[in-house]
Scaffold this motif. Structure first.
Motif, PDB file in Angstrom:
ATOM      1  N   PRO A 168      -1.629  -7.516   7.469  1.00 49.64           N
ATOM      2  CA  PRO A 168      -2.774  -8.607   7.032  1.00 49.64           C
ATOM      3  C   PRO A 168      -2.562  -8.733   5.675  1.00 49.64           C
ATOM      4  CG  PRO A 168      -3.484  -7.513   8.760  1.00 49.64           C
ATOM      5  CD  PRO A 168      -2.456  -6.457   8.447  1.00 49.64           C
ATOM      6  N   GLU A 169      -2.534  -9.914   5.010  1.00 51.54           N
ATOM      7  CA  GLU A 169      -2.595 -10.017   3.401  1.00 51.54           C
ATOM      8  C   GLU A 169      -3.732  -9.328   2.976  1.00 51.54           C
ATOM      9  OE1 GLU A 169      -0.902 -11.251  -0.031  1.00 51.54           O
ATOM     10  OE2 GLU A 169      -0.133 -11.545   1.758  1.00 51.54           O
ATOM     11  N   GLU A 170      -4.962  -9.300   3.588  1.00 50.37           N
ATOM     12  CA  GLU A 170      -5.754  -8.579   2.965  1.00 50.37           C
ATOM     13  C   GLU A 170      -5.728  -7.082   2.737  1.00 50.37           C
ATOM     14  OE1 GLU A 170      -7.191  -9.566   7.238  1.00 50.37           O
ATOM     15  OE2 GLU A 170      -6.305 -10.566   5.684  1.00 50.37           O
ATOM     16  N   VAL A 171      -5.154  -6.722   3.756  1.00 49.87           N
ATOM     17  CA  VAL A 171      -4.665  -5.086   3.594  1.00 49.87           C
ATOM     18  C   VAL A 171      -3.817  -4.590   2.821  1.00 49.87           C
ATOM     19  CG1 VAL A 171      -3.432  -3.236   4.911  1.00 49.87           C
ATOM     20  CG2 VAL A 171      -4.990  -4.677   6.031  1.00 49.87           C
ATOM     21  N   LEU A 172      -2.726  -5.674   2.367  1.00 56.42           N
ATOM     22  CA  LEU A 172      -1.834  -5.367   1.112  1.00 56.42           C
ATOM     23  C   LEU A 172      -2.535  -5.514  -0.176  1.00 56.42           C
ATOM     24  CD1 LEU A 172       1.064  -5.175   0.140  1.00 56.42           C
ATOM     25  CD2 LEU A 172       0.996  -7.854  -0.009  1.00 56.42           C
ATOM     26  N   VAL A 173      -3.631  -6.560  -0.166  1.00 55.69           N
ATOM     27  CA  VAL A 173      -4.434  -6.698  -1.536  1.00 55.69           C
ATOM     28  C   VAL A 173      -5.284  -5.431  -1.660  1.00 55.69           C
ATOM     29  CG1 VAL A 173      -6.019  -8.155  -2.489  1.00 55.69           C
ATOM     30  CG2 VAL A 173      -4.396  -9.158  -1.513  1.00 55.69           C
ATOM     31  N   LEU A 174      -6.026  -5.106  -0.558  1.00 54.78           N
ATOM     32  CA  LEU A 174      -6.860  -3.964  -0.805  1.00 54.78           C
ATOM     33  C   LEU A 174      -5.906  -2.714  -1.332  1.00 54.78           C
ATOM     34  CD1 LEU A 174      -9.242  -4.425   2.044  1.00 54.78           C
ATOM     35  CD2 LEU A 174      -9.908  -4.460  -0.293  1.00 54.78           C
ATOM     36  N   ALA A 175      -5.057  -2.340  -0.514  1.00 50.74           N
ATOM     37  CA  ALA A 175      -4.265  -1.215  -0.818  1.00 50.74           C
ATOM     38  C   ALA A 175      -3.560  -1.246  -2.286  1.00 50.74           C
ATOM     39  CB  ALA A 175      -3.041  -1.322   0.210  1.00 50.74           C
ATOM     40  N   SER A 176      -3.072  -2.151  -2.552  1.00 52.56           N
ATOM     41  CA  SER A 176      -2.644  -2.505  -4.069  1.00 52.56           C
ATOM     42  C   SER A 176      -3.502  -2.391  -4.808  1.00 52.56           C
ATOM     43  CB  SER A 176      -1.911  -3.992  -4.296  1.00 52.56           C
ATOM     44  OG  SER A 176      -0.918  -4.225  -3.303  1.00 52.56           O
ATOM     45  N   GLU A 177      -4.691  -2.827  -4.833  1.00 53.60           N
ATOM     46  CA  GLU A 177      -5.774  -2.610  -5.902  1.00 53.60           C
ATOM     47  C   GLU A 177      -6.282  -1.344  -5.864  1.00 53.60           C
ATOM     48  OE1 GLU A 177      -8.956  -5.277  -4.247  1.00 53.60           O
ATOM     49  OE2 GLU A 177      -8.094  -7.084  -5.328  1.00 53.60           O
ATOM     50  N   MET A 178      -6.123  -0.557  -4.982  1.00 56.28           N
ATOM     51  CA  MET A 178      -6.668   0.715  -4.657  1.00 56.28           C
ATOM     52  C   MET A 178      -5.538   1.656  -5.638  1.00 56.28           C
ATOM     53  SD  MET A 178      -7.913   3.038  -1.457  1.00 56.28           S
ATOM     54  CE  MET A 178      -9.103   2.012  -0.982  1.00 56.28           C
ATOM     55  N   LEU A 179      -4.207   1.423  -5.294  1.00 56.78           N
ATOM     56  CA  LEU A 179      -3.166   2.097  -5.974  1.00 56.78           C
ATOM     57  C   LEU A 179      -3.189   1.765  -7.446  1.00 56.78           C
ATOM     58  CD1 LEU A 179      -0.636   3.562  -5.997  1.00 56.78           C
ATOM     59  CD2 LEU A 179       0.555   1.509  -5.369  1.00 56.78           C
ATOM     60  N   ASN A 180      -3.673   0.307  -7.732  1.00 58.70           N
ATOM     61  CA  ASN A 180      -3.735   0.008  -9.053  1.00 58.70           C
ATOM     62  C   ASN A 180      -4.954   0.984  -9.855  1.00 58.70           C
ATOM     63  OD1 ASN A 180      -2.961  -1.203 -11.583  1.00 58.70           O
ATOM     64  ND2 ASN A 180      -5.266  -2.319 -11.352  1.00 58.70           N
ATOM     65  N   GLN A 181      -6.041   1.220  -9.106  1.00 57.83           N
ATOM     66  CA  GLN A 181      -7.227   2.095  -9.804  1.00 57.83           C
ATOM     67  C   GLN A 181      -6.733   3.439  -9.884  1.00 57.83           C
ATOM     68  OE1 GLN A 181     -10.234   1.804  -6.916  1.00 57.83           O
ATOM     69  NE2 GLN A 181     -10.812  -0.463  -7.327  1.00 57.83           N
ATOM     70  N   ILE A 182      -5.857   3.816  -9.197  1.00 51.44           N
ATOM     71  CA  ILE A 182      -5.442   5.328  -9.212  1.00 51.44           C
ATOM     72  C   ILE A 182      -4.367   5.644 -10.543  1.00 51.44           C
ATOM     73  CG2 ILE A 182      -3.907   7.273  -8.154  1.00 51.44           C
ATOM     74  CD1 ILE A 182      -4.912   6.095  -5.610  1.00 51.44           C
ATOM     75  N   ILE A 183      -3.226   4.611 -10.599  1.00 52.62           N
ATOM     76  CA  ILE A 183      -2.276   4.700 -11.611  1.00 52.62           C
ATOM     77  C   ILE A 183      -2.433   3.632 -12.761  1.00 52.62           C
ATOM     78  CG2 ILE A 183      -0.696   5.823 -10.052  1.00 52.62           C
ATOM     79  CD1 ILE A 183       0.802   3.177  -9.652  1.00 52.62           C
ATOM     80  N   ARG A 184      -3.304   2.772 -12.758  1.00 53.91           N
ATOM     81  CA  ARG A 184      -3.662   1.754 -13.758  1.00 53.91           C
ATOM     82  C   ARG A 184      -2.688   0.969 -14.023  1.00 53.91           C
ATOM     83  NH1 ARG A 184      -8.056  -0.776 -13.614  1.00 53.91           N
ATOM     84  NH2 ARG A 184      -9.489   0.937 -13.569  1.00 53.91           N
ATOM     85  N   ILE A 185      -1.855   0.228 -13.204  1.00 52.19           N
ATOM     86  CA  ILE A 185      -0.488  -0.588 -13.648  1.00 52.19           C
ATOM     87  C   ILE A 185      -0.766  -1.838 -14.778  1.00 52.19           C
ATOM     88  CG2 ILE A 185       1.495  -1.819 -12.917  1.00 52.19           C
ATOM     89  CD1 ILE A 185       1.545  -0.032 -10.505  1.00 52.19           C
ATOM     90  N   CYS A 186      -1.982  -2.424 -14.111  1.00 52.15           N
ATOM     91  CA  CYS A 186      -2.497  -3.711 -14.850  1.00 52.15           C
ATOM     92  C   CYS A 186      -3.892  -3.726 -14.929  1.00 52.15           C
ATOM     93  CB  CYS A 186      -1.756  -4.824 -14.254  1.00 52.15           C
ATOM     94  SG  CYS A 186      -2.167  -5.239 -12.710  1.00 52.15           S
ATOM     95  N   GLU A 187      -4.406  -4.543 -15.793  1.00 53.17           N
ATOM     96  CA  GLU A 187      -6.045  -4.747 -15.810  1.00 53.17           C
ATOM     97  C   GLU A 187      -6.434  -5.860 -14.983  1.00 53.17           C
ATOM     98  OE1 GLU A 187      -8.081  -2.615 -17.511  1.00 53.17           O
ATOM     99  OE2 GLU A 187      -6.309  -1.237 -17.978  1.00 53.17           O
TER     100      GLU A 187
END
Length: 120
Positions: A101-120
């Motif tokens: 589901p799109e919302e799973v991709l969005v949540l997982a991407s946001e969580m990964l971004n919090q870990i490695i901070r690709i973008c603000e």
């Protein structure tokens, strides 16, 4: 007439072999949520994604995104373990769930971004 060759695309769930494995990395055949776009996957032969598991030990994992897939089975996308694989040499196949589901991709991407901070 040329046959169409399947290429994984963003949001697909694919089966891929995680072996060889070292330490606490996942091993064996597991689903992978594809993060990289189809054009990248096709040109580079590499797919970038997040492993998935049905292990209930991830219920309290702060880096796991839970969702209920087909047949009511709970699955966890592990945002803290991004992987890249040569999907052709590892004989990747589309998982029966096909897409997350799109919302799973969005949540997982946001969580990964919090870990490695690709973008603000």
């Amino acid at each position: 007439m040329a046959s169409r060759i399947w290429v994984p695309e963003r949001c697909d769930i694919i089966w891929i072999d995680f072996n060889p494995q070292v330490g606490c990395e996942m091993k064996d055949l597991h689903p992978l949520l594809v993060l990289s776009p189809k054009a990248f996957n096709d040109r580079t032969r590499i797919v970038i994604g997040l492993p998935m598991t049905t292990s209930e030990s991830n219920e309290t994992n702060p880096f796991a995104v839970k969702f209920v897939g087909a047949k009511g089975k709970a699955s966890y996308v592990l945002a803290h373990q991004p992987k890249s694989f040569d999907w052709r040499l590892r004989n990747a196949k589309l998982h029966p769930w096909k897409k997350a589901p799109e919302e799973v991709l969005v949540l997982a991407s946001e969580m990964l971004n919090q870990i490695i901070r690709i973008c603000e």
